[in-house]
Design a protein around this motif. Structure first.
Motif, short mmCIF file in Angstrom:
data_model
loop_
_atom_site.label_atom_id
_atom_site.label_comp_id
_atom_site.label_asym_id
_atom_site.label_seq_id
_atom_site.Cartn_x
_atom_site.Cartn_y
_atom_site.Cartn_z
N ALA A 75 0.57 -16.60 8.01
CA ALA A 75 0.04 -16.84 9.36
C ALA A 75 -0.90 -15.72 9.78
O ALA A 75 -1.93 -15.96 10.42
CB ALA A 75 1.20 -16.97 10.35
N ARG A 76 -0.55 -14.48 9.43
CA ARG A 76 -1.43 -13.35 9.79
C ARG A 76 -2.77 -13.48 9.09
O ARG A 76 -3.83 -13.21 9.68
CB ARG A 76 -0.76 -12.03 9.44
CG ARG A 76 -1.63 -10.83 9.78
CD ARG A 76 -0.88 -9.52 9.81
NE ARG A 76 -1.76 -8.39 10.09
CZ ARG A 76 -2.15 -8.03 11.30
NH1 ARG A 76 -1.74 -8.72 12.36
NH2 ARG A 76 -2.95 -6.98 11.48
N ALA A 79 -4.85 -16.17 10.75
CA ALA A 79 -5.27 -15.82 12.11
C ALA A 79 -6.63 -15.13 12.12
O ALA A 79 -7.32 -15.16 13.14
CB ALA A 79 -4.23 -14.93 12.78
N ALA A 101 5.16 -23.63 13.16
CA ALA A 101 4.60 -23.28 14.46
C ALA A 101 5.35 -22.13 15.11
O ALA A 101 4.75 -21.30 15.80
CB ALA A 101 4.61 -24.50 15.38
N SER A 102 6.67 -22.05 14.90
CA SER A 102 7.45 -20.97 15.50
C SER A 102 7.06 -19.61 14.95
O SER A 102 7.29 -18.58 15.60
CB SER A 102 8.95 -21.21 15.27
OG SER A 102 9.28 -21.07 13.90
N GLY A 104 3.90 -18.96 14.23
CA GLY A 104 2.49 -18.79 14.55
C GLY A 104 1.56 -19.38 13.52
O GLY A 104 0.37 -19.06 13.49
N ASP A 106 -0.28 -22.65 12.16
CA ASP A 106 -0.71 -23.99 12.55
C ASP A 106 -0.41 -24.98 11.42
O ASP A 106 -0.99 -24.85 10.33
CB ASP A 106 -2.20 -23.98 12.87
CG ASP A 106 -2.71 -25.33 13.34
OD1 ASP A 106 -1.93 -26.30 13.40
OD2 ASP A 106 -3.92 -25.42 13.65
N TRP A 222 8.82 -9.93 14.13
CA TRP A 222 7.58 -10.67 14.00
C TRP A 222 7.12 -11.20 15.35
O TRP A 222 7.86 -11.91 16.04
CB TRP A 222 7.73 -11.82 13.03
CG TRP A 222 6.53 -12.73 12.93
CD1 TRP A 222 6.45 -14.03 13.31
CD2 TRP A 222 5.24 -12.39 12.42
NE1 TRP A 222 5.21 -14.53 13.06
CE2 TRP A 222 4.43 -13.54 12.52
CE3 TRP A 222 4.69 -11.22 11.89
CZ2 TRP A 222 3.11 -13.55 12.10
CZ3 TRP A 222 3.36 -11.24 11.47
CH2 TRP A 222 2.59 -12.40 11.58
N ASP A 223 5.90 -10.86 15.72
CA ASP A 223 5.26 -11.35 16.94
C ASP A 223 4.37 -12.52 16.56
O ASP A 223 3.28 -12.32 16.02
CB ASP A 223 4.45 -10.23 17.60
CG ASP A 223 3.90 -10.62 18.97
OD1 ASP A 223 3.73 -11.83 19.21
OD2 ASP A 223 3.63 -9.71 19.78
N SER A 224 4.83 -13.74 16.81
CA SER A 224 4.09 -14.92 16.37
C SER A 224 2.83 -15.16 17.18
O SER A 224 1.93 -15.87 16.74
CB SER A 224 4.99 -16.16 16.44
OG SER A 224 5.45 -16.37 17.77
N ALA A 225 2.74 -14.57 18.41
CA ALA A 225 1.54 -14.73 19.23
C ALA A 225 0.43 -13.79 18.77
O ALA A 225 -0.73 -14.19 18.65
CB ALA A 225 1.86 -14.49 20.70
N HIS A 227 0.49 -12.28 15.82
CA HIS A 227 0.44 -12.36 14.36
C HIS A 227 0.52 -10.97 13.72
O HIS A 227 -0.32 -10.59 12.90
CB HIS A 227 -0.84 -13.06 13.89
CG HIS A 227 -0.94 -14.49 14.34
ND1 HIS A 227 -1.67 -14.86 15.44
CD2 HIS A 227 -0.39 -15.62 13.84
CE1 HIS A 227 -1.58 -16.16 15.60
NE2 HIS A 227 -0.80 -16.66 14.65
#
Length: 247
Positions: A75-76, A79, A101-102, A104, A106, A222-225, A227
């Protein structure tokens, strides 16, 4: 007649030395993880793009945690760049949309491939790397990462814009290979919000091996918002006075 030929050979050797020295001074691209305490252990300040990185659960019961860590890294990567990620799996549960999705990630940017065995997984990864159009490639294997397969993957990933290449294997299936890093992941209690609901996943991560870097162990969140990885708040608060107390 020998002098011109000898001069030509000498000129070629000189140009070759120049090219090699120029190539040696070019740092490979990396993907920082967003956590300075961890990135400082990695050469170049992040995960090197191109060669495979091996991820494994500390124990069989930590398989979901290891998978979540691998997907978070994916995900990172997505992003920061356009394109999709390929996740080819053999012997692992397929990730589902809400789980992606949880973290981060898509679901619309993920290509899932369920293979009959590890050999097909490695073939799919190699084909995707040769195509050179995916910024992230993830293989979930049931046996491990052999040396021959790791070398073939590394050769296939070489190019001007290499992808993030991750291979997730089961616990206890370690073997010599050409992975740039080897990670061991364990489960940890998730962070909760003020209402008692789950807020952010946490993992115990151990960098067992790192080519041209240093190993280490961390409890990360982990900060999914954003990333990115960071230390849990309590640990970060403890670390700040410790750094400030140095002379």
């Amino acid at each position: 007649m020998r002098q011109p030929q000898e001069a030509t050979v000498a000129d070629r050797l000189a140009r070759l030395r120049t090219d090699l020295s120029a190539g040696a001074g070019t740092a490979p691209p990396v993907m920082p993880l967003g956590l300075p305490a961890l990135d400082s252990h990695l050469p170049g300040g992040g995960l090197v793009l191109g060669p495979p990185h091996e991820i494994a659960p500390a124990e069989p019961c930590d398989g979901i945690a290891a998978l979540a860590f691998a997907l978070a890294l994916c995900a990172r990567r997505l992003a920061g760049v356009p394109g999709e990620a390929l996740i080819a799996t053999s012997g692992h549960p397929l990730p589902y949309g809400h789980g992606l999705a949880s973290l981060g990630l898509d679901p619309g940017r993920v290509l899932l491939l369920e293979a009959a065995g590890d050999r097909e997984v490695f073939r799919a990864l190699e084909a995707a790397l040769h195509a050179g159009c995916l910024p992230a490639v993830v293989g979930l294997v049931g046996e491990g990462l052999p040396l021959k397969a790791s070398r073939r993957l590394q050769l296939a990933s070489e190019g001007s814009d290499p992808p993030l290449l991750l291979v997730l294997r089961p616990a206890g299936a370690g073997q010599p290979n050409g992975a740039a890093t080897r990670w061991q992941v364990s489960s940890a209690p998730a962070a909760v919000d003020r209402f008692g609901g789950l807020h952010a996943p946490r993992w115990g991560v151990r960098l067992e091996r790192c080519r041209n870097g240093r190993g280490g162990s961390w409890l990360v969140e982990w900060d999914s918002a954003a990333h990115r990885l960071h230390l849990p708040e309590r640990l970060a608060d403890d670390a700040a006075p410790a750094r400030g107390s140095r002379p």
